[in-house]
Design an enzyme around this catalytic site. Structure first.
Site, PDB file in Angstrom:
ATOM      1  N   LYS A  11       0.839  -1.190   0.000  1.00  0.00           N
ATOM      2  CA  LYS A  11       0.000   0.000   0.000  1.00  0.00           C
ATOM      3  C   LYS A  11       0.880   1.248   0.000  1.00  0.00           C
ATOM      4  O   LYS A  11       1.908   1.305   0.680  1.00  0.00           O
ATOM      5  CB  LYS A  11      -0.912   0.006   1.234  1.00  0.00           C
ATOM      6  CG  LYS A  11      -1.883  -1.168   1.284  1.00  0.00           C
ATOM      7  CD  LYS A  11      -2.926  -1.109   0.190  1.00  0.00           C
ATOM      8  CE  LYS A  11      -3.952  -2.227   0.318  1.00  0.00           C
ATOM      9  NZ  LYS A  11      -5.034  -2.097  -0.671  1.00  0.00           N
ATOM     10  N   GLU A  46     -11.666  -2.317  -8.233  1.00  0.00           N
ATOM     11  CA  GLU A  46     -12.271  -2.933  -7.053  1.00  0.00           C
ATOM     12  C   GLU A  46     -13.487  -2.177  -6.555  1.00  0.00           C
ATOM     13  O   GLU A  46     -14.342  -2.758  -5.886  1.00  0.00           O
ATOM     14  CB  GLU A  46     -11.251  -3.094  -5.928  1.00  0.00           C
ATOM     15  CG  GLU A  46     -10.805  -1.822  -5.243  1.00  0.00           C
ATOM     16  CD  GLU A  46      -9.803  -2.087  -4.134  1.00  0.00           C
ATOM     17  OE1 GLU A  46     -10.195  -1.951  -2.960  1.00  0.00           O
ATOM     18  OE2 GLU A  46      -8.653  -2.418  -4.429  1.00  0.00           O
ATOM     19  N   ASP A  59      -0.558   0.054  -4.479  1.00  0.00           N
ATOM     20  CA  ASP A  59      -1.989   0.364  -4.411  1.00  0.00           C
ATOM     21  C   ASP A  59      -2.178   1.632  -3.591  1.00  0.00           C
ATOM     22  O   ASP A  59      -1.872   1.664  -2.398  1.00  0.00           O
ATOM     23  CB  ASP A  59      -2.730  -0.807  -3.760  1.00  0.00           C
ATOM     24  CG  ASP A  59      -4.246  -0.611  -3.738  1.00  0.00           C
ATOM     25  OD1 ASP A  59      -4.731   0.454  -4.166  1.00  0.00           O
ATOM     26  OD2 ASP A  59      -4.946  -1.539  -3.289  1.00  0.00           O
ATOM     27  N   HIS A  81      -9.848  -8.381  -7.743  1.00  0.00           N
ATOM     28  CA  HIS A  81      -9.593  -7.852  -6.405  1.00  0.00           C
ATOM     29  C   HIS A  81     -10.052  -8.857  -5.357  1.00  0.00           C
ATOM     30  O   HIS A  81     -11.147  -9.398  -5.444  1.00  0.00           O
ATOM     31  CB  HIS A  81     -10.374  -6.543  -6.219  1.00  0.00           C
ATOM     32  CG  HIS A  81     -10.458  -6.090  -4.802  1.00  0.00           C
ATOM     33  ND1 HIS A  81     -11.646  -5.998  -4.105  1.00  0.00           N
ATOM     34  CD2 HIS A  81      -9.488  -5.720  -3.927  1.00  0.00           C
ATOM     35  CE1 HIS A  81     -11.407  -5.579  -2.876  1.00  0.00           C
ATOM     36  NE2 HIS A  81     -10.112  -5.397  -2.746  1.00  0.00           N
ATOM     37  N   GLU A 121      -2.113   0.814  -8.584  1.00  0.00           N
ATOM     38  CA  GLU A 121      -3.539   0.507  -8.473  1.00  0.00           C
ATOM     39  C   GLU A 121      -4.293   1.668  -7.848  1.00  0.00           C
ATOM     40  O   GLU A 121      -3.812   2.284  -6.890  1.00  0.00           O
ATOM     41  CB  GLU A 121      -3.681  -0.743  -7.603  1.00  0.00           C
ATOM     42  CG  GLU A 121      -5.085  -1.250  -7.393  1.00  0.00           C
ATOM     43  CD  GLU A 121      -5.075  -2.549  -6.617  1.00  0.00           C
ATOM     44  OE1 GLU A 121      -6.090  -2.836  -5.950  1.00  0.00           O
ATOM     45  OE2 GLU A 121      -4.069  -3.278  -6.662  1.00  0.00           O
ATOM     46  N   ASP A 162     -14.358  -6.862  -9.003  1.00  0.00           N
ATOM     47  CA  ASP A 162     -14.675  -7.260  -7.633  1.00  0.00           C
ATOM     48  C   ASP A 162     -15.934  -8.116  -7.696  1.00  0.00           C
ATOM     49  O   ASP A 162     -16.925  -7.742  -8.336  1.00  0.00           O
ATOM     50  CB  ASP A 162     -14.904  -6.035  -6.757  1.00  0.00           C
ATOM     51  CG  ASP A 162     -15.154  -6.395  -5.300  1.00  0.00           C
ATOM     52  OD1 ASP A 162     -14.250  -6.207  -4.479  1.00  0.00           O
ATOM     53  OD2 ASP A 162     -16.269  -6.862  -4.981  1.00  0.00           O
TER      54      ASP A 162
END
Length: 433
Positions: free
Chosen positions: A217, A303, A245, A353, A271, A326
């Protein structure tokens, strides 16, 4: 003839926030599920859910209850015979559609119910969902897709041609998956709330376990993001894939500035670099990242993309190099089929996702079906893996050497253990009392 006699809804929440599991630049909640059980007149129970992040799960539960009358009393045969009519009864409810349309809480509730129906269909067929879908005739699969608003990107004839072509070599692809498993990457090494020592230790352990693609992240202070990225890159070496992400935290110009710095560690994708609905912003970032990295990095998103129409625009605008569907943000299996088919037409790989309770269990079926009948190739395709909460499912995911193994039990792998529902049901379960 199996009839759905009742719809039970459970608010299930797991206390993940305290440990930092699932933490990112925006979210720090308790992984939760609006969990649905469809009881039948003597047949199996169909189960489904939509993933949420804690507080607010009660709203999705209420939305499922508001839609449940469209499912209760229907026969499975009736639904299977007219899948688009059934799907539209939920998405085009004349009073509830106003709250979307086809997005947000109502659409997530639709996904929970639709996925529960598919779980029931697969159980009645005695097959895991991926096999049920892969073995359906092309006409039946095309009849499942609502092409309304997407025919400028994908027509029924184009969808049929993709699915027919997907029959070629299916047995060989299935044998390969049975032998080797499905490629995967792990997100469990780099949650934003983890200290550096934990990131280093988790990355080292993941690499030792066979993972050659990991995700971290980003979206905190840029110096922190770069420091953590250097730690991970040092542990996995130059050849493994490192994905990032940002969870929508950046503006478009911020994203380009951040990726100018983070390009140092050779990211495979960035992402959700900006707001999920900003199609043109994603397209601009995609052009900039391609130029910055010589095409080595790409933009991934999806997602929280609301529906097939948003995905259509992302593909038409060349805004994404990776599509991340998703399983329950959109309206369940039916809408995911439309998205997989559009991705195949535009030549964009799908990497679903799965960063949430039960999503790994769901998306393995979708990715396997995509490989068998739609996208066919494995180039650029991976399933996300997070090492959280699988013990609460009757048929949890299985991995080996950084790859998913084929699920074999009938259904959608979505059935929770009764003792887990009782323990973590909100607000009366022992965990929350």
């Amino acid at each position: 003839m199996t009839t759905i006699t009742d719809v039970q809804v459970h608010d299930v929440r797991f206390p993940t926030a305290a440990s930092g599991d699932g933490s990112d630049a925006i979210n720090r909640g308790d992984y939760s599920a609006t969990y649905v059980e469809l009881t039948t007149d003597g047949g199996p129970t169909g189960t489904g859910f939509t993933f949420t992040n804690g507080r607010g799960n009660e709203i999705t539960c209420a939305a499922v209850r508001a839609l449940a009358h469209h499912v209760r009393g229907r026969t499975v045969a009736e639904i299977a015979a007219e899948p688009v009519a059934f799907w539209r009864s939920l998405t085009a409810d004349v009073q509830l559609r106003w709250l979307g349309p086809e997005k947000g809480v109502i659409h997530m509730a639709t996904g929970a119910l639709v996925n529960a129906v598919w779980d029931l269909r697969a159980k009645l067929a005695g097959k895991p969902l991926w096999r049920l879908l892969a073995e359906l005739p092309t006409d039946d699969l095309v009849a499942t897709v609502d092409f309304h608003h997407i025919t400028d990107a994908l027509t029924p004839d184009e969808a049929a041609a993709i699915l027919d072509k997907g029959r070629d070599g299916l047995a060989d692809r299935l044998a390969g998956l049975d032998r080797d498993g499905f490629p995967s990457y792990t997100t469990s090494v780099g949650w934003l709330g983890y200290p550096d020592d934990k990131v280093r230790a988790l990355t080292r352990a993941a690499y030792a376990d066979g993972w050659r693609a990991v995700k971290m992240k980003v979206g905190g202070p840029l110096d922190d993001d770069l420091r953590r990225a250097r730690i991970i890159r040092a542990e996995i070496g130059p050849d493994a894939l490192l994905m990032m992400d940002a969870n929508q935290v950046w503006d478009v110009d911020q994203a380009i500035t951040a990726m100018t710095a983070l390009a140092e560690v050779d990211p495979y994708w960035i992402e959700e670099p900006t707001h999920a609905d900003d199609v043109l912003g994603h397209a601009r970032i995609a052009r900039a990242v391609t130029e910055l990295t010589g095409g080595r990095c790409r933009v991934a998103t999806g997602e929280v993309a609301a529906n097939r129409v948003i995905f259509k625009q992302l593909l038409q605008a060349e805004a994404i190099g990776v599509m991340q569907v998703d399983a329950c943000r959109v309206g369940g299996v039916d809408e995911v089929l439309a998205e997989l088919l559009m991705a195949a037409k535009f030549g964009v790989p799908v990497c679903p996702h799965a960063g949430g309770v039960g999503l790994c269990e769901y998306v393995q079926h979708l990715a396997i079906f995509d490989h068998l009948r739609v996208g066919t190739g494995l180039d650029g395709r991976m399933i996300e893996y997070v090492d959280h909460l699988h013990e609460h499912f009757v048929d949890p995911v299985r991995t080996r050497g950084g790859r998913y193994l084929l699920p074999t039990a009938p259904g959608y792998s979505s059935t929770m253990r009764p003792e887990s529902i009782a323990e973590f049901r909100f607000p009366d379960g022992p965990t929350w009392r």
